[in-house]
Design a protein around this motif. Sequence first.
Motif, PDB file in Angstrom:
ATOM      1  N   ILE A  20       0.833  -1.201   0.000  1.00 20.65           N
ATOM      2  CA  ILE A  20       0.000   0.000   0.000  1.00 20.65           C
ATOM      3  C   ILE A  20       0.868   1.251   0.000  1.00 20.65           C
ATOM      4  N   VAL A  21       0.560   2.173  -0.923  1.00 16.11           N
ATOM      5  CA  VAL A  21       1.239   3.470  -0.983  1.00 16.11           C
ATOM      6  C   VAL A  21       0.154   4.542  -1.046  1.00 16.11           C
ATOM      7  N   ASN A  22      -0.021   5.271   0.031  1.00 14.87           N
ATOM      8  CA  ASN A  22      -1.087   6.267   0.120  1.00 14.87           C
ATOM      9  C   ASN A  22      -0.589   7.659  -0.278  1.00 14.87           C
ATOM     10  N   ARG A  23      -1.179   8.230  -1.326  1.00 17.73           N
ATOM     11  CA  ARG A  23      -0.888   9.618  -1.691  1.00 17.73           C
ATOM     12  C   ARG A  23      -1.983  10.507  -1.097  1.00 17.73           C
ATOM     13  N   GLU A  49      12.330  -3.395  -2.775  1.00 20.56           N
ATOM     14  CA  GLU A  49      13.497  -4.072  -2.202  1.00 20.56           C
ATOM     15  C   GLU A  49      13.058  -5.218  -1.285  1.00 20.56           C
ATOM     16  N   GLN A  50      11.926  -5.043  -0.610  1.00 15.96           N
ATOM     17  CA  GLN A  50      11.415  -6.082   0.283  1.00 15.96           C
ATOM     18  C   GLN A  50      10.744  -7.237  -0.466  1.00 15.96           C
ATOM     19  N   GLY A  51      10.554  -7.074  -1.759  1.00  7.98           N
ATOM     20  CA  GLY A  51      10.025  -8.164  -2.564  1.00  7.98           C
ATOM     21  C   GLY A  51       8.587  -8.039  -3.016  1.00  7.98           C
ATOM     22  N   ALA A  52       7.958  -6.895  -2.813  1.00  8.11           N
ATOM     23  CA  ALA A  52       6.579  -6.726  -3.280  1.00  8.11           C
ATOM     24  C   ALA A  52       6.538  -6.757  -4.806  1.00  8.11           C
ATOM     25  N   GLU A  53       5.609  -7.519  -5.340  1.00  6.88           N
ATOM     26  CA  GLU A  53       5.432  -7.568  -6.790  1.00  6.88           C
ATOM     27  C   GLU A  53       4.525  -6.452  -7.299  1.00  6.88           C
ATOM     28  N   ILE A  54       3.681  -5.928  -6.401  1.00  8.72           N
ATOM     29  CA  ILE A  54       2.672  -4.940  -6.768  1.00  8.72           C
ATOM     30  C   ILE A  54       2.723  -3.781  -5.786  1.00  8.72           C
ATOM     31  N   SER A 218      -7.468  -7.927   1.653  1.00  9.01           N
ATOM     32  CA  SER A 218      -6.903  -6.700   2.222  1.00  9.01           C
ATOM     33  C   SER A 218      -7.248  -6.695   3.707  1.00  9.01           C
ATOM     34  N   LEU A 219      -6.331  -7.218   4.496  1.00  9.96           N
ATOM     35  CA  LEU A 219      -6.571  -7.460   5.924  1.00  9.96           C
ATOM     36  C   LEU A 219      -5.805  -6.495   6.820  1.00  9.96           C
ATOM     37  N   SER A 220      -4.815  -5.851   6.267  1.00  9.30           N
ATOM     38  CA  SER A 220      -3.786  -5.182   7.042  1.00  9.30           C
ATOM     39  C   SER A 220      -4.329  -4.086   7.958  1.00  9.30           C
ATOM     40  N   HIS A 258       0.465  -3.459   4.488  1.00  5.34           N
ATOM     41  CA  HIS A 258       1.402  -2.426   4.912  1.00  5.34           C
ATOM     42  C   HIS A 258       2.776  -3.030   5.185  1.00  5.34           C
ATOM     43  N   GLU A 259       2.801  -4.241   5.755  1.00  2.05           N
ATOM     44  CA  GLU A 259       4.054  -4.890   6.157  1.00  2.05           C
ATOM     45  C   GLU A 259       4.372  -6.045   5.199  1.00  2.05           C
ATOM     46  N   VAL A 260       5.276  -5.804   4.254  1.00  4.88           N
ATOM     47  CA  VAL A 260       5.554  -6.773   3.195  1.00  4.88           C
ATOM     48  C   VAL A 260       6.306  -7.986   3.729  1.00  4.88           C
ATOM     49  N   VAL A 261       7.392  -7.764   4.457  1.00  5.51           N
ATOM     50  CA  VAL A 261       8.266  -8.858   4.876  1.00  5.51           C
ATOM     51  C   VAL A 261       7.528  -9.822   5.787  1.00  5.51           C
TER      52      VAL A 261
END
Length: 287
Positions: A20-23, A49-54, A218-220, A258-261
């Motif tokens: 998630i990237v909130n503008r 860098e953490q490995g998110a594909e999207i 979408s649980l985060s 929010h937390e990829v790793v």
Amino acid sequence: MTLVLGRHTFADDQKLMMAIVNRTPDSFYDKGATWAEDKAFERVATVVEQGAEIVDIGGIKAAPGVEIDAAEEKSRVVDFVARVRESFPGLVISVDTWRAEVGDAVCRAGADVLNDAWGGADPELVDVAAAHDAAVICTHTGGATPRTRPYRVEYDDVVAAAIADTTAYADRAVAAGVDPRSVVIDPAHDFGKNTFHSLELTRRLGEMVATGRPVLVSLSNKDFVGESLDLPVGERLTGTLAATAVCALAGARIYRVHEVVETRQTVDMVDVIAGRLLPARAIRGLQ
């Protein structure tokens, strides 16, 4: 089913992290931490860098608040999408919008996915996705008006309703010309639902997976996690990961996070336990 997200293709057993990237200056979780464009771009670089594909870029918070028209929404996301597209050609770019006008603009700028969190509120969004060979996320909101909170919502069977609405939306997208491999369904935890509804969807997510459509969750840090454990937004990671594990066991394909790793490790561990993935290494008792 092979998953096609714009210019990117993924194997049918691949689990994907959508960061998630909130503008926005007023998002419920990060409180505007990525409102400034450079901060948002730093967030993209970090999650890649953490490995998110999207990455899922949004210009309007879901909750009620200041009215944001289409022009303002576009000013927040279109040029940013173009910048991310140029810098990260291998990244899937999703934009969280329900407006066809915004969807058209971001697809022209390089977006691969239109994440319609409001369940088809603008019926022309699927036509935009088809015109740009973009993927579309079909969510269940129970017909809620965008940016409204649920109030005493009732369902005879919330899972049956979610399946009926998301698959109908998916069929409409395909009829409009969207590639069937580019249509994803999402039960949309918390949207048009109370905590009991979201818990029921989590327990029975396998029924959505059984439709054959790839399922996004979408649980985060959602309210159903917070209410279940009586915890504020900043303290919901453990509960989020518990819900993630349940959905992973059921077969969810995409995790909006929010937390990829931490999410990746949770999903991978579940897949190892389920026998879908081999351990990264297994030397105990062999040497």
